[in-house]
Scaffold this motif. Structure first.
Motif, PDB file in Angstrom:
ATOM      1  N   PRO A 194      47.324 -10.453  -0.095  1.00 47.40           N
ATOM      2  CA  PRO A 194      47.461  -9.038  -0.446  1.00 47.40           C
ATOM      3  C   PRO A 194      48.471  -8.357   0.484  1.00 47.40           C
ATOM      4  O   PRO A 194      48.509  -8.659   1.679  1.00 47.40           O
ATOM      5  CB  PRO A 194      46.048  -8.479  -0.207  1.00 47.40           C
ATOM      6  CG  PRO A 194      45.130  -9.653  -0.232  1.00 47.40           C
ATOM      7  CD  PRO A 194      45.932 -10.802   0.282  1.00 47.40           C
ATOM      8  N   ALA A 195      49.285  -7.450  -0.051  1.00 49.57           N
ATOM      9  CA  ALA A 195      50.301  -6.764   0.747  1.00 49.57           C
ATOM     10  C   ALA A 195      49.651  -5.859   1.786  1.00 49.57           C
ATOM     11  O   ALA A 195      48.499  -5.447   1.640  1.00 49.57           O
ATOM     12  CB  ALA A 195      51.200  -5.937  -0.168  1.00 49.57           C
ATOM     13  N   GLY A 196      50.414  -5.546   2.833  1.00 49.74           N
ATOM     14  CA  GLY A 196      49.932  -4.612   3.845  1.00 49.74           C
ATOM     15  C   GLY A 196      49.887  -5.229   5.237  1.00 49.74           C
ATOM     16  O   GLY A 196      49.185  -4.741   6.114  1.00 49.74           O
ATOM     17  N   LEU A 197      50.647  -6.300   5.430  1.00 50.44           N
ATOM     18  CA  LEU A 197      50.667  -6.971   6.726  1.00 50.44           C
ATOM     19  C   LEU A 197      52.024  -7.649   6.898  1.00 50.44           C
ATOM     20  O   LEU A 197      52.546  -8.250   5.959  1.00 50.44           O
ATOM     21  CB  LEU A 197      49.556  -8.035   6.787  1.00 50.44           C
ATOM     22  CG  LEU A 197      49.451  -8.854   8.075  1.00 50.44           C
ATOM     23  CD1 LEU A 197      49.039  -7.980   9.261  1.00 50.44           C
ATOM     24  CD2 LEU A 197      48.454 -10.001   7.898  1.00 50.44           C
ATOM     25  N   GLY A 198      52.577  -7.520   8.091  1.00 50.98           N
ATOM     26  CA  GLY A 198      53.815  -8.217   8.417  1.00 50.98           C
ATOM     27  C   GLY A 198      53.622  -9.019   9.688  1.00 50.98           C
ATOM     28  O   GLY A 198      52.799  -8.662  10.536  1.00 50.98           O
ATOM     29  N   ILE A 199      54.337 -10.111   9.799  1.00 49.56           N
ATOM     30  CA  ILE A 199      54.296 -10.915  11.020  1.00 49.56           C
ATOM     31  C   ILE A 199      55.694 -10.889  11.628  1.00 49.56           C
ATOM     32  O   ILE A 199      56.697 -11.058  10.933  1.00 49.56           O
ATOM     33  CB  ILE A 199      53.855 -12.369  10.712  1.00 49.56           C
ATOM     34  CG1 ILE A 199      52.403 -12.393  10.203  1.00 49.56           C
ATOM     35  CG2 ILE A 199      54.006 -13.262  11.956  1.00 49.56           C
ATOM     36  CD1 ILE A 199      51.352 -11.984  11.203  1.00 49.56           C
ATOM     37  N   TRP A 200      55.727 -10.646  12.929  1.00 50.59           N
ATOM     38  CA  TRP A 200      56.999 -10.534  13.630  1.00 50.59           C
ATOM     39  C   TRP A 200      56.967 -11.538  14.792  1.00 50.59           C
ATOM     40  O   TRP A 200      56.156 -11.386  15.703  1.00 50.59           O
ATOM     41  CB  TRP A 200      57.174  -9.103  14.136  1.00 50.59           C
ATOM     42  CG  TRP A 200      58.452  -8.834  14.875  1.00 50.59           C
ATOM     43  CD1 TRP A 200      59.614  -9.534  14.791  1.00 50.59           C
ATOM     44  CD2 TRP A 200      58.689  -7.768  15.813  1.00 50.59           C
ATOM     45  NE1 TRP A 200      60.562  -8.972  15.613  1.00 50.59           N
ATOM     46  CE2 TRP A 200      60.029  -7.893  16.250  1.00 50.59           C
ATOM     47  CE3 TRP A 200      57.910  -6.731  16.322  1.00 50.59           C
ATOM     48  CZ2 TRP A 200      60.595  -7.019  17.175  1.00 50.59           C
ATOM     49  CZ3 TRP A 200      58.470  -5.865  17.241  1.00 50.59           C
ATOM     50  CH2 TRP A 200      59.804  -6.007  17.657  1.00 50.59           C
ATOM     51  N   ILE A 201      57.836 -12.538  14.713  1.00 49.88           N
ATOM     52  CA  ILE A 201      57.885 -13.598  15.725  1.00 49.88           C
ATOM     53  C   ILE A 201      59.111 -13.359  16.610  1.00 49.88           C
ATOM     54  O   ILE A 201      60.222 -13.198  16.088  1.00 49.88           O
ATOM     55  CB  ILE A 201      57.963 -14.977  15.025  1.00 49.88           C
ATOM     56  CG1 ILE A 201      56.715 -15.179  14.158  1.00 49.88           C
ATOM     57  CG2 ILE A 201      58.100 -16.098  16.047  1.00 49.88           C
ATOM     58  CD1 ILE A 201      56.894 -16.158  13.023  1.00 49.88           C
ATOM     59  N   VAL A 202      58.900 -13.301  17.910  1.00 51.76           N
ATOM     60  CA  VAL A 202      60.021 -13.005  18.822  1.00 51.76           C
ATOM     61  C   VAL A 202      60.029 -13.982  19.996  1.00 51.76           C
ATOM     62  O   VAL A 202      58.984 -14.474  20.418  1.00 51.76           O
ATOM     63  CB  VAL A 202      59.922 -11.573  19.415  1.00 51.76           C
ATOM     64  CG1 VAL A 202      60.059 -10.517  18.348  1.00 51.76           C
ATOM     65  CG2 VAL A 202      58.641 -11.381  20.205  1.00 51.76           C
ATOM     66  N   ASN A 203      61.222 -14.228  20.532  1.00 53.39           N
ATOM     67  CA  ASN A 203      61.290 -15.005  21.772  1.00 53.39           C
ATOM     68  C   ASN A 203      61.491 -14.062  22.964  1.00 53.39           C
ATOM     69  O   ASN A 203      61.581 -12.840  22.797  1.00 53.39           O
ATOM     70  CB  ASN A 203      62.376 -16.093  21.692  1.00 53.39           C
ATOM     71  CG  ASN A 203      63.786 -15.506  21.660  1.00 53.39           C
ATOM     72  OD1 ASN A 203      63.985 -14.293  21.827  1.00 53.39           O
ATOM     73  ND2 ASN A 203      64.761 -16.371  21.422  1.00 53.39           N
ATOM     74  N   ASN A 204      61.551 -14.658  24.155  1.00 46.78           N
ATOM     75  CA  ASN A 204      61.624 -13.823  25.358  1.00 46.78           C
ATOM     76  C   ASN A 204      62.978 -13.154  25.546  1.00 46.78           C
ATOM     77  O   ASN A 204      63.080 -12.165  26.268  1.00 46.78           O
ATOM     78  CB  ASN A 204      61.234 -14.647  26.592  1.00 46.78           C
ATOM     79  CG  ASN A 204      59.732 -14.925  26.594  1.00 46.78           C
ATOM     80  OD1 ASN A 204      58.935 -14.053  26.256  1.00 46.78           O
ATOM     81  ND2 ASN A 204      59.350 -16.142  26.947  1.00 46.78           N
ATOM     82  N   ARG A 205      64.016 -13.675  24.883  1.00 49.86           N
ATOM     83  CA  ARG A 205      65.303 -12.964  24.945  1.00 49.86           C
ATOM     84  C   ARG A 205      65.159 -11.572  24.335  1.00 49.86           C
ATOM     85  O   ARG A 205      65.722 -10.597  24.840  1.00 49.86           O
ATOM     86  CB  ARG A 205      66.374 -13.747  24.182  1.00 49.86           C
ATOM     87  CG  ARG A 205      66.885 -14.970  24.918  1.00 49.86           C
ATOM     88  CD  ARG A 205      67.913 -15.740  24.099  1.00 49.86           C
ATOM     89  NE  ARG A 205      69.033 -14.895  23.704  1.00 49.86           N
ATOM     90  CZ  ARG A 205      70.167 -15.341  23.145  1.00 49.86           C
ATOM     91  NH1 ARG A 205      70.326 -16.611  22.904  1.00 49.86           N
ATOM     92  NH2 ARG A 205      71.133 -14.524  22.798  1.00 49.86           N
ATOM     93  N   CYS A 206      64.418 -11.487  23.236  1.00 51.90           N
ATOM     94  CA  CYS A 206      64.201 -10.172  22.602  1.00 51.90           C
ATOM     95  C   CYS A 206      63.424  -9.256  23.544  1.00 51.90           C
ATOM     96  O   CYS A 206      63.740  -8.069  23.675  1.00 51.90           O
ATOM     97  CB  CYS A 206      63.421 -10.322  21.299  1.00 51.90           C
ATOM     98  SG  CYS A 206      64.299 -11.254  20.031  1.00 51.90           S
ATOM     99  N   VAL A 207      62.389  -9.821  24.170  1.00 54.93           N
ATOM    100  CA  VAL A 207      61.553  -9.010  25.060  1.00 54.93           C
ATOM    101  C   VAL A 207      62.380  -8.508  26.242  1.00 54.93           C
ATOM    102  O   VAL A 207      62.302  -7.330  26.620  1.00 54.93           O
ATOM    103  CB  VAL A 207      60.330  -9.817  25.560  1.00 54.93           C
ATOM    104  CG1 VAL A 207      59.399  -8.928  26.379  1.00 54.93           C
ATOM    105  CG2 VAL A 207      59.565 -10.419  24.383  1.00 54.93           C
ATOM    106  N   GLU A 208      63.200  -9.399  26.787  1.00 56.64           N
ATOM    107  CA  GLU A 208      64.043  -8.997  27.929  1.00 56.64           C
ATOM    108  C   GLU A 208      65.033  -7.911  27.524  1.00 56.64           C
ATOM    109  O   GLU A 208      65.271  -6.964  28.266  1.00 56.64           O
ATOM    110  CB  GLU A 208      64.784 -10.225  28.492  1.00 56.64           C
ATOM    111  CG  GLU A 208      63.867 -11.107  29.325  1.00 56.64           C
ATOM    112  CD  GLU A 208      64.292 -12.573  29.335  1.00 56.64           C
ATOM    113  OE1 GLU A 208      65.476 -12.872  29.034  1.00 56.64           O
ATOM    114  OE2 GLU A 208      63.413 -13.423  29.614  1.00 56.64           O
ATOM    115  N   LYS A 209      65.576  -8.054  26.346  1.00 60.18           N
ATOM    116  CA  LYS A 209      66.508  -7.028  25.860  1.00 60.18           C
ATOM    117  C   LYS A 209      65.794  -5.666  25.771  1.00 60.18           C
ATOM    118  O   LYS A 209      66.332  -4.641  26.204  1.00 60.18           O
ATOM    119  CB  LYS A 209      67.037  -7.429  24.478  1.00 60.18           C
ATOM    120  CG  LYS A 209      67.960  -6.425  23.841  1.00 60.18           C
ATOM    121  CD  LYS A 209      69.381  -6.583  24.333  1.00 60.18           C
ATOM    122  CE  LYS A 209      70.268  -5.481  23.784  1.00 60.18           C
ATOM    123  NZ  LYS A 209      71.689  -5.803  23.858  1.00 60.18           N
ATOM    124  N   ALA A 210      64.591  -5.677  25.223  1.00 62.27           N
ATOM    125  CA  ALA A 210      63.824  -4.425  25.097  1.00 62.27           C
ATOM    126  C   ALA A 210      63.551  -3.837  26.484  1.00 62.27           C
ATOM    127  O   ALA A 210      63.655  -2.617  26.679  1.00 62.27           O
ATOM    128  CB  ALA A 210      62.516  -4.684  24.352  1.00 62.27           C
TER     129      ALA A 210
END
Lengths: 360, 360
Positions: A194-210
């Protein structure tokens, strides 16, 4: 016979979902606190099952969003200070550019003709572009970017972050996560939920950038700032009360797919894809919208009709088989059909046999 | 007997939800396209039922978000250019201030002692404050701001926007929407629905403010910019694929509440609230955390325990009645119990009778 949904999403539920919903109700999953151990175990199991199923490396984080739309916004806020570069090959992929523009980034876009995909030589981000966004499967046109193109981009531009839209492609296409930085998907397509959920997969490069952006005083969001999401996810927690039932169901479906085996699922997808392609090729009034075979998505088939596509849609609906209209401007001149793990070989065989008998 | 959930949210499902889920599955609601007429009808019915149930004026818009957290972010982005003023009376209400601060607004907060609520004379926004935020029911402490305070704020500060957090209060408390500008809630509390859906109700003053900010070149969001949400909602559409099942269930539960009658629901709430108050008053080891009777929430009861609150929680859990721990720092010294429309008089009578027999 209940209605069959070959629509490209929302689509048919994965065939085990109904049973899992019943079990969730029986176990009181919908009443459990998102701060309690029961929820933490559900999130943990979900992340672990996805990591196994999709071969996500251990040091990538599995985060919860409400939709792929939200992931677009969060990726721009957290991973782009000034410039981003977007591969646009249809209605869905081009929205990422729009989101970046709304958020006042200096966004540029390589736009290719609908039904085609960008080739490596065309993809020319500027030196200042921090992020390249790629849609694996353009659900609007049925075009698919070969994974090799993405991996070659990584080789060519090792310093840029690469974000991949996996909606309607995962877990069917096997992705080498070490060659991308982030991937997101919503669950109502290939996972059959059922719609209403997303999954977001990130590595540590993304976290460091943030973290860098935050240190510079940039706004990176509020309740869903990437570094905080990652910190909470390490405890299998979310800031907001999330779609607990959805996370539970995703976990269970991923488990069912692991039990069946991803190789078996992919083999079935290939077989169904082949007979759907053939059905389009052999019908005198249908043509593949994506002309190059190598660019045709296995999971979303788009056919041009030399008649009002409503006729075919209606003809199939009378036989309790639902397929999608064309997207946007193609509403009346195309049909879209999904080939997801939930669609059995028998169902797809029935679909293509019925299409073969259709006369406009 | 199945487990009873008196937890303050997620809580027991409204008693008709399971049946509605079955019907939704039977009707293929989870497979319907969010661009099709079936979905439009669901959203329309949901908005209309909420408008009837909560007496929302016709010119207010009923929008879909993923959570109350999202509403906080959207309200700040769309309704505050520089300055906002937040009434903080516990963990939940104070988060709105935090969100505004994260989004780099010049946010100020009136913080009152836990278990109390701000009184009119204390509430002194500066001239430049564009928005006042108020939490009707602080789910962390069980304190409730009298509606008269809010209405008097409107008289005193007619030019400021007033945002009300209705989580755990609506539809129980009758709100005069003409005296506020926006109200939001998530559905897993008083509506008794699975978590993963928020409702954001706005008037045209909010929309005009967002348009002004956009005209000035401020970022007001991306896929969920208020003016676009309102435009789409006029067609009963959303940008993203929303939680279709959640919207359907909310519509049906609102319909059930209309059938039962909101007056009857409120009368039951009053009765159950009275016996829960009495149970706390009469127990030698329990005390109301909120000392002033007029500030005690009808829907979330918080009691201090002169023993480790785990003991009472466990004692009740053994009898299949689940209540909540204290929030945050009060985890071990308080209990929290919900009195929502789904909790029947009989269930609450059993709860209070059982509590009366408890000896720490």
């Amino acid at each position: 016979m209940p209605d069959l949904h070959f629509t490209p999403g929302p689509t048919a539920l994965y065939f085990t979902v109904e049973e899992h919903i019943k079990n969730a109700l029986k176990q009181g999953i919908t009443s459990t606190s998102h701060r309690g151990q029961v929820f933490k175990d559900i999130y943990k199991e979900c992340a672990n099952n996805l990591k196994l199923l999709m071969e996500i490396p251990d040091d990538y984080h599995v985060l919860i969003t409400s939709s792929a739309n939200e992931a677009w916004e969060r990726i721009i806020l957290n991973c782009v200070e000034h410039d981003s570069y977007h591969l646009s090959m249809g209605a869905f992929s081009s929205r990422f550019f729009k989101i970046a523009d709304d958020l006042q980034r200096n966004a540029s876009s390589l736009i290719v003709e609908d039904g085609t995909v960008p080739e490596l030589g065309q993809i020319k981000p500027s030196t200042s572009d921090e992020l390249i966004t790629i849609c694996l499967n353009e659900s609007g046109t049925g075009a698919h970017i070969p994974l090799e193109t993405i991996y070659e981009l990584r080789e060519k531009f090792p310093d840029k972050l690469i974000a991949v839209d996996g909606v309607s492609a995962v877990p069917v296409y096997p992705i080498d996560f070490s060659k991308i930085d982030t991937l997101y998907f919503s669950v109502q397509k290939a996972f059959g939920l059922p719609a209403g959920l997303g999954i977001w997969i990130v590595n540590n490069r993304c976290v460091e950038k943030a973290e860098q952006l935050a240190a510079k005083g940039k706004v990176i969001g509020s309740y869903h700032k990437l570094p905080e999401m990652v910190e909470k996810a390490a405890q299998f927690q979310t800031t907001e009360t999330p779609n607990i039932l959805g996370i539970y169901l995703l976990s269970k479906v991923a488990e069912d797919m692991l039990t069946k085996g991803i190789t078996a699922i992919r083999r079935e997808i290939d077989y169904k894809s082949a007979i759907m392609n053939m059905a389009i090729d052999e019908h005198p009034n249908l043509r593949h919208f994506v002309k190059e075979d190598k660019w045709r998505s296995k999971t979303v088939k788009v056919a041009e009709t030399d008649f009002s596509s409503k006729k075919l849609i209606q003809y199939l609906a009378e036989k309790k088989m639902n397929i999608g209209t064309g997207y946007g401007q193609y509403k009346d001149s195309q049909v879209r059909m999904a080939n997801f793990p939930t669609h059995s070989k028998e169902q797809v065989e029935m679909l293509v046999d019925t299409i073969a008998k259709f006369k406009p």
